[in-house]
Write a protein that holds these residues in place. Structure first.
Motif, mmCIF file in Angstrom:
data_model
loop_
_atom_site.group_PDB
_atom_site.id
_atom_site.type_symbol
_atom_site.label_atom_id
_atom_site.label_comp_id
_atom_site.label_asym_id
_atom_site.label_seq_id
_atom_site.Cartn_x
_atom_site.Cartn_y
_atom_site.Cartn_z
ATOM 1 N N ASP A 27 0.810 -1.218 0.000
ATOM 2 C CA ASP A 27 0.000 0.000 0.000
ATOM 3 C C ASP A 27 0.847 1.273 0.000
ATOM 4 O O ASP A 27 0.316 2.357 -0.073
ATOM 5 N N THR A 41 -3.056 2.169 -5.392
ATOM 6 C CA THR A 41 -4.260 1.450 -5.793
ATOM 7 C C THR A 41 -4.035 -0.033 -5.544
ATOM 8 O O THR A 41 -3.059 -0.587 -6.014
ATOM 9 N N GLU A 44 -5.821 -6.523 -7.478
ATOM 10 C CA GLU A 44 -7.038 -7.315 -7.327
ATOM 11 C C GLU A 44 -6.831 -8.485 -6.368
ATOM 12 O O GLU A 44 -7.730 -8.848 -5.627
ATOM 13 N N VAL A 57 -9.700 -8.031 -3.950
ATOM 14 C CA VAL A 57 -10.192 -6.701 -3.606
ATOM 15 C C VAL A 57 -11.171 -6.210 -4.661
ATOM 16 O O VAL A 57 -10.876 -6.242 -5.845
ATOM 17 N N SER A 58 -12.315 -5.746 -4.212
ATOM 18 C CA SER A 58 -13.263 -5.067 -5.083
ATOM 19 C C SER A 58 -12.857 -3.597 -5.101
ATOM 20 O O SER A 58 -12.730 -2.972 -4.047
ATOM 21 N N ARG A 59 -12.651 -3.024 -6.253
ATOM 22 C CA ARG A 59 -12.270 -1.614 -6.333
ATOM 23 C C ARG A 59 -13.361 -0.702 -5.756
ATOM 24 O O ARG A 59 -13.090 0.389 -5.297
ATOM 25 N N GLY A 62 -12.786 -1.829 -1.589
ATOM 26 C CA GLY A 62 -11.450 -1.709 -1.010
ATOM 27 C C GLY A 62 -11.213 -2.708 0.104
ATOM 28 O O GLY A 62 -11.765 -3.800 0.103
#
Length: 70
Positions: A27, A41, A44, A57-59, A62
């Protein structure tokens, strides 16, 4: 909620610090000029398994990180 959850400090079994988890999930990245660190960002698929929830991870959602105060 169907999102990855990371526990830290008193909530985490080994007492892992928040900044340690942020480094593990990639991160932190240098900013444009390279003299600051900024959030990145999320990929996935997470490089470090979360304490709860899915490993992807779903954008839109998060991830979340939780600390418990005693």
């Amino acid at each position: 909620m169907n999102m990855p959850v990371y526990l830290y400090a008193a909530a985490q079994p080994t007492g892992k610090a928040l900044d340690t988890i942020r480094w593990e999930v990639d991160d932190f990245r240098p900013s444009f000029m390279g003299n600051h660190w900024a959030g990145w960002t999320m990929p996935e698929d997470l490089p470090e398994k979360p304490d709860e929830g899915p490993t992807s991870v779903s954008r839109a959602r998060g991830i979340t990180m939780i600390e418990v105060w005693m």
